[in-house]
Motif scaffolding. Sequence first.
Motif, mmCIF file in Angstrom:
data_model
loop_
_atom_site.group_PDB
_atom_site.id
_atom_site.type_symbol
_atom_site.label_atom_id
_atom_site.label_comp_id
_atom_site.label_asym_id
_atom_site.label_seq_id
_atom_site.Cartn_x
_atom_site.Cartn_y
_atom_site.Cartn_z
ATOM 1 N N HIS A 55 23.927 -12.139 57.245
ATOM 2 C CA HIS A 55 24.774 -12.501 55.971
ATOM 3 C C HIS A 55 24.683 -13.897 55.824
ATOM 4 O O HIS A 55 26.131 -14.397 56.778
ATOM 5 N N SER A 56 24.980 -14.309 54.580
ATOM 6 C CA SER A 56 24.984 -16.025 54.446
ATOM 7 C C SER A 56 26.088 -15.817 53.776
ATOM 8 O O SER A 56 26.110 -15.415 52.565
ATOM 9 N N ALA A 57 27.393 -16.928 52.924
ATOM 10 C CA ALA A 57 27.606 -16.744 52.309
ATOM 11 C C ALA A 57 27.946 -18.324 51.502
ATOM 12 O O ALA A 57 29.001 -19.207 53.142
ATOM 13 N N VAL A 58 28.563 -18.812 51.095
ATOM 14 C CA VAL A 58 28.498 -20.219 50.645
ATOM 15 C C VAL A 58 30.401 -20.058 50.606
ATOM 16 O O VAL A 58 30.916 -19.769 49.926
ATOM 17 N N GLU A 59 30.881 -21.333 51.378
ATOM 18 C CA GLU A 59 31.927 -21.096 51.250
ATOM 19 C C GLU A 59 32.818 -21.564 49.770
ATOM 20 O O GLU A 59 32.692 -23.472 49.819
ATOM 21 N N HIS A 60 34.129 -21.567 49.716
ATOM 22 C CA HIS A 60 35.279 -22.992 48.763
ATOM 23 C C HIS A 60 35.769 -23.459 49.712
ATOM 24 O O HIS A 60 37.078 -23.966 48.864
ATOM 25 N N ASP A 61 36.070 -23.340 50.933
ATOM 26 C CA ASP A 61 37.505 -23.684 51.383
ATOM 27 C C ASP A 61 36.864 -23.671 53.251
ATOM 28 O O ASP A 61 35.896 -23.339 53.183
ATOM 29 N N LEU A 62 38.559 -23.920 53.959
ATOM 30 C CA LEU A 62 38.236 -24.443 54.975
ATOM 31 C C LEU A 62 38.269 -23.223 56.334
ATOM 32 O O LEU A 62 37.343 -23.327 57.497
ATOM 33 N N GLU A 63 38.449 -22.411 55.608
ATOM 34 C CA GLU A 63 39.260 -21.978 56.473
ATOM 35 C C GLU A 63 38.276 -21.038 57.678
ATOM 36 O O GLU A 63 39.337 -20.609 58.914
ATOM 37 N N ARG A 64 37.227 -20.267 57.421
ATOM 38 C CA ARG A 64 36.357 -20.051 58.662
ATOM 39 C C ARG A 64 36.187 -20.809 58.887
ATOM 40 O O ARG A 64 35.187 -21.113 60.187
ATOM 41 N N PHE A 65 34.627 -22.371 58.596
ATOM 42 C CA PHE A 65 34.259 -23.409 59.222
ATOM 43 C C PHE A 65 35.055 -23.575 60.153
ATOM 44 O O PHE A 65 34.786 -24.476 60.552
ATOM 45 N N TYR A 66 36.766 -24.427 59.578
ATOM 46 C CA TYR A 66 36.831 -25.594 60.559
ATOM 47 C C TYR A 66 37.344 -24.819 61.887
ATOM 48 O O TYR A 66 37.521 -25.575 62.727
ATOM 49 N N PRO A 67 37.333 -23.354 62.069
ATOM 50 C CA PRO A 67 37.869 -23.188 63.843
ATOM 51 C C PRO A 67 36.672 -22.704 63.928
ATOM 52 O O PRO A 67 37.498 -22.526 65.300
ATOM 53 N N ILE A 68 35.974 -22.757 63.279
ATOM 54 C CA ILE A 68 34.241 -22.424 64.040
ATOM 55 C C ILE A 68 33.861 -23.441 65.026
ATOM 56 O O ILE A 68 33.715 -24.070 65.750
ATOM 57 N N TYR A 69 34.058 -24.990 63.561
ATOM 58 C CA TYR A 69 33.389 -25.709 64.234
ATOM 59 C C TYR A 69 34.391 -26.622 65.930
ATOM 60 O O TYR A 69 34.247 -27.109 66.660
ATOM 61 N N ALA A 70 35.990 -26.654 64.952
ATOM 62 C CA ALA A 70 36.241 -27.188 66.361
ATOM 63 C C ALA A 70 36.639 -26.571 67.606
ATOM 64 O O ALA A 70 36.532 -27.000 68.516
ATOM 65 N N ALA A 71 36.886 -25.015 68.068
ATOM 66 C CA ALA A 71 36.192 -24.544 69.232
ATOM 67 C C ALA A 71 34.943 -25.252 69.724
ATOM 68 O O ALA A 71 34.370 -25.095 71.009
ATOM 69 N N SER A 72 33.816 -25.383 68.440
ATOM 70 C CA SER A 72 32.424 -25.285 69.168
ATOM 71 C C SER A 72 32.650 -26.319 69.832
ATOM 72 O O SER A 72 31.589 -27.254 70.823
ATOM 73 N N VAL A 73 33.068 -27.318 68.879
ATOM 74 C CA VAL A 73 33.172 -29.013 69.516
ATOM 75 C C VAL A 73 34.071 -29.465 71.147
ATOM 76 O O VAL A 73 33.689 -29.608 71.828
ATOM 77 N N HIS A 74 35.383 -28.158 70.966
ATOM 78 C CA HIS A 74 36.123 -28.178 71.978
ATOM 79 C C HIS A 74 35.437 -27.769 73.562
ATOM 80 O O HIS A 74 35.578 -28.297 74.652
ATOM 81 N N ARG A 75 34.368 -26.871 73.087
ATOM 82 C CA ARG A 75 33.349 -25.883 74.507
ATOM 83 C C ARG A 75 32.210 -27.247 74.996
ATOM 84 O O ARG A 75 31.923 -27.478 76.120
ATOM 85 N N LEU A 76 32.037 -28.014 73.873
ATOM 86 C CA LEU A 76 30.991 -29.552 74.270
ATOM 87 C C LEU A 76 31.619 -30.485 75.059
ATOM 88 O O LEU A 76 31.417 -31.519 75.022
ATOM 89 N N GLY A 77 32.972 -30.392 75.164
ATOM 90 C CA GLY A 77 34.239 -31.667 75.542
ATOM 91 C C GLY A 77 33.841 -33.047 74.560
ATOM 92 O O GLY A 77 34.504 -34.067 75.207
ATOM 93 N N THR A 78 34.041 -32.240 73.014
ATOM 94 C CA THR A 78 33.808 -33.663 72.517
ATOM 95 C C THR A 78 35.200 -33.628 71.583
ATOM 96 O O THR A 78 35.494 -32.184 71.007
#
Length: 363
Positions: free
Chosen positions: A187-210
């Motif tokens: 299921h999905s939810a609209v977030e009002h802060d970066l608490e879940r988004f940023y760690p997921i995004y940062a780890a994801s691009v790190h795995r890509l070497g970016t």
Amino acid sequence: MHEASLAPDPAPSGAAIAVRSLQAHEHARWDAFVEACPEATFFHRAGWHTIMQQGFRHDSHFLYAEQDGRIAGVLPLAHVRSRLFGSSLVSLPFCVYGGIAGGSAAVRLALDGAAQVLARRLGVGHLEYRWREVHEKAQEHAHASWLQSPLYATFRRPLLPEAEQNLLAIPRKQRAVVRKAMAAGLHSAVEHDLERFYPIYAASVHRLGTPVFARRHFALLRTVFGSDCDILTVYHGQQAQASVLLFYFRDEVLPYYGGGTPLARSTGANDFMYWEAMRRACERGCHLFDFGRSKLGTGAYAFKKNWGFAPQPLPYAYQLVRATALPEVNPLNPKYALFIRAWRRLPLPLANLLGPHIVRQLG
């Protein structure tokens, strides 16, 4: 540059054209023009001046042509200075679209002329327009002195009125992945802060070497664009598995920065995330889904085609100023393969610390 008087417009109005630089008190006026201009994009909005200046510390030169006291065309530019990759004047760095929006031929030539004067004055390696579509306005600047590099395509498609119609429009194999994710209880939810988004995004691009953007970049986007910038996160139970930052412009939705956890591939969370972005955009009244650009021949390019989106080549145009050749700053360049492998091996906290200092030089 605050103003440059140019030759009169040969149009019947006979009104002279003046090219001016956007001032802080003129953002609403600029945005009113962008909102009404058919070929303008989300990345022509005045808020990007703030993002460039405050977020990336790049000098911004948002030029507009004024005629009869009204804005007749705009050209947002930013000066990227990099010790690693050289100097460039780009419309617009960190954005997938740009270039001149609006105006008659005389207006567009005036804006282009002012940009070229500015590029020479700044001594940049090259001037770059990130056109979205091949049309007559792009062709005006695709003469012999301009280069093109067919590296990217974008993926855009109309949304149908009902969510179920959009689901059925997804090719069968891809639709099965989405349905499986639904059945698994994602299921999905609209977030009002970066608490879940940023760690997921940062780890994801790190795995890509970016290298990753700083957290403050996303916070600034949320502040500048307000309700036109959402975060959507996909959960399995209480566990966040994928998250994406979305832009809204007129009746379009653009999922722009997204990432998933290692589990997201097996659960279908990444696929479900884009479906939820589509479904929610449909409910919001959007009529077009912009899947964004991808490099030709990459996994992301194939992924978007699997959703039934047809690639549209992006006719980016480049004019050499002081450089003798275009820099090939992209992960497909073999010279960066060693860097990418080394970056993946960095501890994530160190990569998150160093990444923002590097990524701001990329544009």
